[in-house]
Write a protein that holds these residues in place. Structure first.
Motif, PDB file in Angstrom:
ATOM      1  N   PHE A 160       0.831  -1.206   0.000  1.00 16.16           N
ATOM      2  CA  PHE A 160       0.000   0.000   0.000  1.00 16.16           C
ATOM      3  C   PHE A 160       0.864   1.255   0.000  1.00 16.16           C
ATOM      4  O   PHE A 160       0.524   2.247  -0.659  1.00 16.16           O
ATOM      5  CB  PHE A 160      -0.931  -0.009   1.224  1.00 16.16           C
ATOM      6  CG  PHE A 160      -2.176  -0.815   1.029  1.00 16.16           C
ATOM      7  CD1 PHE A 160      -3.389  -0.193   0.766  1.00 16.16           C
ATOM      8  CD2 PHE A 160      -2.143  -2.192   1.097  1.00 16.16           C
ATOM      9  CE1 PHE A 160      -4.547  -0.936   0.570  1.00 16.16           C
ATOM     10  CE2 PHE A 160      -3.287  -2.945   0.916  1.00 16.16           C
ATOM     11  CZ  PHE A 160      -4.504  -2.321   0.647  1.00 16.16           C
ATOM     12  N   MET A 161       1.976   1.221   0.721  1.00 17.16           N
ATOM     13  CA  MET A 161       2.872   2.376   0.715  1.00 17.16           C
ATOM     14  C   MET A 161       3.517   2.558  -0.662  1.00 17.16           C
ATOM     15  O   MET A 161       3.708   3.685  -1.126  1.00 17.16           O
ATOM     16  CB  MET A 161       3.950   2.223   1.788  1.00 17.16           C
ATOM     17  CG  MET A 161       3.423   2.199   3.217  1.00 17.16           C
ATOM     18  SD  MET A 161       2.324   3.588   3.617  1.00 17.16           S
ATOM     19  CE  MET A 161       3.411   4.995   3.337  1.00 17.16           C
ATOM     20  N   GLU A 170       1.200   6.494  -7.037  1.00 17.25           N
ATOM     21  CA  GLU A 170       0.122   7.431  -7.359  1.00 17.25           C
ATOM     22  C   GLU A 170       0.672   8.829  -7.625  1.00 17.25           C
ATOM     23  O   GLU A 170       0.117   9.587  -8.425  1.00 17.25           O
ATOM     24  CB  GLU A 170      -0.894   7.480  -6.214  1.00 17.25           C
ATOM     25  CG  GLU A 170      -2.070   8.403  -6.500  1.00 17.25           C
ATOM     26  CD  GLU A 170      -3.012   8.552  -5.314  1.00 17.25           C
ATOM     27  OE1 GLU A 170      -4.122   9.083  -5.517  1.00 17.25           O
ATOM     28  OE2 GLU A 170      -2.640   8.158  -4.191  1.00 17.25           O
ATOM     29  N   MET A 171       1.783   9.149  -6.977  1.00 19.87           N
ATOM     30  CA  MET A 171       2.384  10.478  -7.140  1.00 19.87           C
ATOM     31  C   MET A 171       3.152  10.596  -8.445  1.00 19.87           C
ATOM     32  O   MET A 171       3.503  11.705  -8.864  1.00 19.87           O
ATOM     33  CB  MET A 171       3.307  10.775  -5.955  1.00 19.87           C
ATOM     34  CG  MET A 171       2.574  10.839  -4.629  1.00 19.87           C
ATOM     35  SD  MET A 171       3.709  10.937  -3.215  1.00 19.87           S
ATOM     36  CE  MET A 171       4.439  12.553  -3.497  1.00 19.87           C
ATOM     37  N   GLY A 172       3.453   9.499  -9.104  1.00 21.28           N
ATOM     38  CA  GLY A 172       4.112   9.527 -10.398  1.00 21.28           C
ATOM     39  C   GLY A 172       5.481  10.178 -10.391  1.00 21.28           C
ATOM     40  O   GLY A 172       5.897  10.767 -11.395  1.00 21.28           O
ATOM     41  N   SER A 227      -3.190   9.692  -1.817  1.00 24.95           N
ATOM     42  CA  SER A 227      -4.409   9.570  -1.020  1.00 24.95           C
ATOM     43  C   SER A 227      -4.085   9.026   0.372  1.00 24.95           C
ATOM     44  O   SER A 227      -3.247   8.141   0.537  1.00 24.95           O
ATOM     45  CB  SER A 227      -5.398   8.637  -1.712  1.00 24.95           C
ATOM     46  OG  SER A 227      -6.460   8.275  -0.837  1.00 24.95           O
ATOM     47  N   MET A 228      -4.776   9.538   1.371  1.00 24.67           N
ATOM     48  CA  MET A 228      -4.562   9.058   2.739  1.00 24.67           C
ATOM     49  C   MET A 228      -5.054   7.617   2.918  1.00 24.67           C
ATOM     50  O   MET A 228      -4.668   6.936   3.867  1.00 24.67           O
ATOM     51  CB  MET A 228      -5.275   9.976   3.736  1.00 24.67           C
ATOM     52  CG  MET A 228      -6.778   9.845   3.745  1.00 24.67           C
ATOM     53  SD  MET A 228      -7.544  10.916   4.987  1.00 24.67           S
ATOM     54  CE  MET A 228      -7.454  12.503   4.175  1.00 24.67           C
ATOM     55  N   GLU A 234      14.193  13.089  -4.781  1.00 26.01           N
ATOM     56  CA  GLU A 234      15.167  12.083  -4.353  1.00 26.01           C
ATOM     57  C   GLU A 234      14.696  11.367  -3.087  1.00 26.01           C
ATOM     58  O   GLU A 234      14.802  10.149  -2.974  1.00 26.01           O
ATOM     59  CB  GLU A 234      16.515  12.760  -4.102  1.00 26.01           C
ATOM     60  CG  GLU A 234      17.618  11.786  -3.668  1.00 26.01           C
ATOM     61  CD  GLU A 234      18.926  12.504  -3.388  1.00 26.01           C
ATOM     62  OE1 GLU A 234      19.727  11.971  -2.593  1.00 26.01           O
ATOM     63  OE2 GLU A 234      19.152  13.577  -3.962  1.00 26.01           O
ATOM     64  N   GLN A 235      14.156  12.116  -2.140  1.00 25.50           N
ATOM     65  CA  GLN A 235      13.640  11.513  -0.920  1.00 25.50           C
ATOM     66  C   GLN A 235      12.473  10.574  -1.224  1.00 25.50           C
ATOM     67  O   GLN A 235      12.359   9.495  -0.622  1.00 25.50           O
ATOM     68  CB  GLN A 235      13.185  12.595   0.056  1.00 25.50           C
ATOM     69  CG  GLN A 235      14.316  13.445   0.615  1.00 25.50           C
ATOM     70  CD  GLN A 235      13.849  14.379   1.707  1.00 25.50           C
ATOM     71  OE1 GLN A 235      13.075  13.995   2.571  1.00 25.50           O
ATOM     72  NE2 GLN A 235      14.310  15.623   1.667  1.00 25.50           N
ATOM     73  N   LEU A 236      11.637  10.979  -2.169  1.00 23.63           N
ATOM     74  CA  LEU A 236      10.499  10.141  -2.549  1.00 23.63           C
ATOM     75  C   LEU A 236      10.973   8.834  -3.173  1.00 23.63           C
ATOM     76  O   LEU A 236      10.442   7.757  -2.867  1.00 23.63           O
ATOM     77  CB  LEU A 236       9.604  10.907  -3.520  1.00 23.63           C
ATOM     78  CG  LEU A 236       8.256  10.257  -3.878  1.00 23.63           C
ATOM     79  CD1 LEU A 236       7.403  10.091  -2.633  1.00 23.63           C
ATOM     80  CD2 LEU A 236       7.528  11.109  -4.914  1.00 23.63           C
TER      81      LEU A 236
END
Length: 501
Positions: free
Chosen positions: A352-353, A359-361, A369-370, A437-439
């Motif tokens: 899920f994470m 989702e953020m691409g 989404s939360m 980069e963190q993402l």
């Protein structure tokens, strides 16, 4: 039972149980309120009128791992001190006072500590760690002492007590969010309006929770608990052994050695689980704060509210899991298989994470989404309910009686190591740099933990039969739903570093 006069009952249990329930509820509220904002405070940028310490995410998560690791380690020392020198009651008073002092040290405003705020911060954390070590391992021992040996109400008592833990944990995320937002303020920086969270108000609220816990215990302990916890228990046991002339030291048998092997092997797998699970207060907490769309209409859900999901899910679903095991009857899986299932569910949670990141691409300015987080916390809690009841229960069943405390200490060393490793893993998000980069680093961490959990589950599944053989008949199932419920809700006995009585 040690010198307790009956003060009547509530729901068929001694009133002293509900005193300990309330004491523990507020202590857990205090701890989880602090834990919910610890990493957020560390990474928040320093402002002229508030904010945090401005650390990098990597440094904050590394410290978080060290802190939580020591939180699980110091109860070994605190338990020994209570058993041999202080007694449980004095240990609780001293530990609670130190924890309250630690919270209030963290709550010291920046203006009071300019130039040395980091040193004061470390002093606050150290005081919390020492206080926790004295408090945590002793209060549940007093729960057990309320009942004579063989009293059928004892399992139900621990179920009620652990509900107090989860209620305190659930309240913490909601109330601490109210504190740091209610007492925050808005600044105009470079022409833009910036809201400054008042993290010190959150730590202060946590300190108030600990004070409430202490006051309740101080006012009613003697009346409702009598002499329970006033005399160091190990001293009494040693004297009894001397009086009986029972001072023999026998070598371990083959059966005992095999059972110890099971504890050691399962301990290695518990490191994998808790290292992943404890990302909740670290990396997942940061992800919630930085990369998640938390708006419902015009209302922004506070980051710390998500920290309460685990406790809420435990209260709601522990009876469901207990019922499932009962209905399976003879088909109920053995402990290693349940443990493997817990690891699988942990891995699903991290799927899920991964979904949240995808989702953020790759756009760090986008928000996920939360509901990805809700799904992750749900599956992590389901994994906890499958795996954690095995922990301390397994040690108490398998450890030779004469070294039971030593083996319990060894088990907590695995949990402490898991928390430190979890902090190190989370710190791979990096020491700053572009958010993209963190993402990307967060994506790698989530995937790495998920894969490790899945591979570990497969290995443990293949080893299950051998581990059951090494148990030499100690493996067994509870006979009814009440016993299962006690086991499932007692999940926090392991997670919260509580030693059963």
């Amino acid at each position: 039972m040690s010198g307790v006069k009956s003060q009547g009952t509530i729901f068929g249990h001694p009133k002293g149980l509900f005193l300990l329930f309330t004491t523990e509820l507020w202590e857990r509220f205090s701890y989880y309120a602090m834990r919910a904002i610890l990493v957020l405070y560390l990474v928040d940028k320093v402002q002229d009128e508030g904010g945090g310490l401005g650390w990098s995410s990597a440094d904050a998560l590394s410290l978080y791992g060290t802190f939580t690791g020591l939180v699980y380690l110091t109860p070994l020392i605190g338990g020994w001190l209570a058993d041999n020198i202080l007694g449980q009651r004095k240990a609780i008073y001293l530990g609670g006072a130190l924890m309250a002092i630690g919270q209030f040290i963290l709550a010291a405003p920046h203006q009071w500590s300019a130039g040395i705020e980091t040193t004061i911060f470390y002093v606050g954390l150290f005081t919390l760690i020492i206080g926790n070590g004295l408090f945590k391992p002793n209060i549940s021992t007093m729960v057990g002492d309320l009942y004579e040996e063989g009293d059928h109400r004892r399992d139900g008592a621990f179920t009620i007590f652990y509900m107090g833990i989860n209620l305190g944990a659930a309240l913490s995320g909601f109330l601490v969010a109210w504190a740091y937002t209610q007492f925050g303020h808005t600044l105009i920086i470079d022409g833009e309006s910036v809201f400054i969270h008042n993290w010190q108000a959150g730590f202060f609220l946590a300190g108030i929770g600990m004070i409430v816990s202490l006051i309740i215990q101080f006012l009613f302990a003697q009346k409702l608990l009598g002499d329970i916890g006033t005399v160091p228990s190990a001293k009494l046991e040693k004297q009894k052994a001397i009086d009986k002339g029972d001072t023999r030291k026998e070598p371990l048998t083959k059966v005992e050695r095999d059972r110890i092997k099971v504890i050691m092997v399962m301990g290695l797998f518990t490191i994998v689980f808790w290292a992943g699970f404890e990302q909740a207060g670290g990396l997942m907490n940061l992800f919630t704060n930085e990369f998640t769309n938390r708006f419902v209409g015009s209302f922004e859900v506070p980051t710390t509210w998500f920290q309460s999901l685990n406790a809420i899910f435990i209260v709601v679903f522990a009876p469901v899991i207990a019922s499932i095991w009962v209905r399976l009857g003879k088909n109920e899986p053995n402990s290693p298989i349940k443990f493997a299932l817990g690891l699988v569910l942990l891995g699903i949670g991290f799927l899920f994470m991964i979904g949240a990141v995808l989702e953020m691409g790759g756009d760090a300015n986008a928000k996920s989404s939360m509901w990805w987080l809700v799904g992750a916390y749900f599956f992590h809690t389901m994994g906890e309910l499958c795996l954690s009841p095995i922990g301390l229960s397994m040690v108490t069943k398998l450890a030779p009686l004469r070294i039971a405390s030593l083996m319990m200490g060894a088990w907590f060393l695995f949990v402490a190591a898991a928390n430190k490793i979890g902090g190190i893993v989370g710190s791979f998000i990096g020491h700053g740099g572009p958010k993209e980069e963190q993402l990307a680093n967060a994506m790698s961490i989530f995937a790495g933990i998920g894969i490790t959990a899945a591979v570990s589950a497969i290995i443990l599944y293949l080893m299950a039969d051998k581990l059951v053989d090494w148990m030499h008949g100690a493996e067994g199932h509870a006979h009814d739903e009440a016993e299962h419920l006690a086991e499932e809700v007692a999940v926090t006995a392991e997670h919260e570093a509580i030693k059963p009585s």
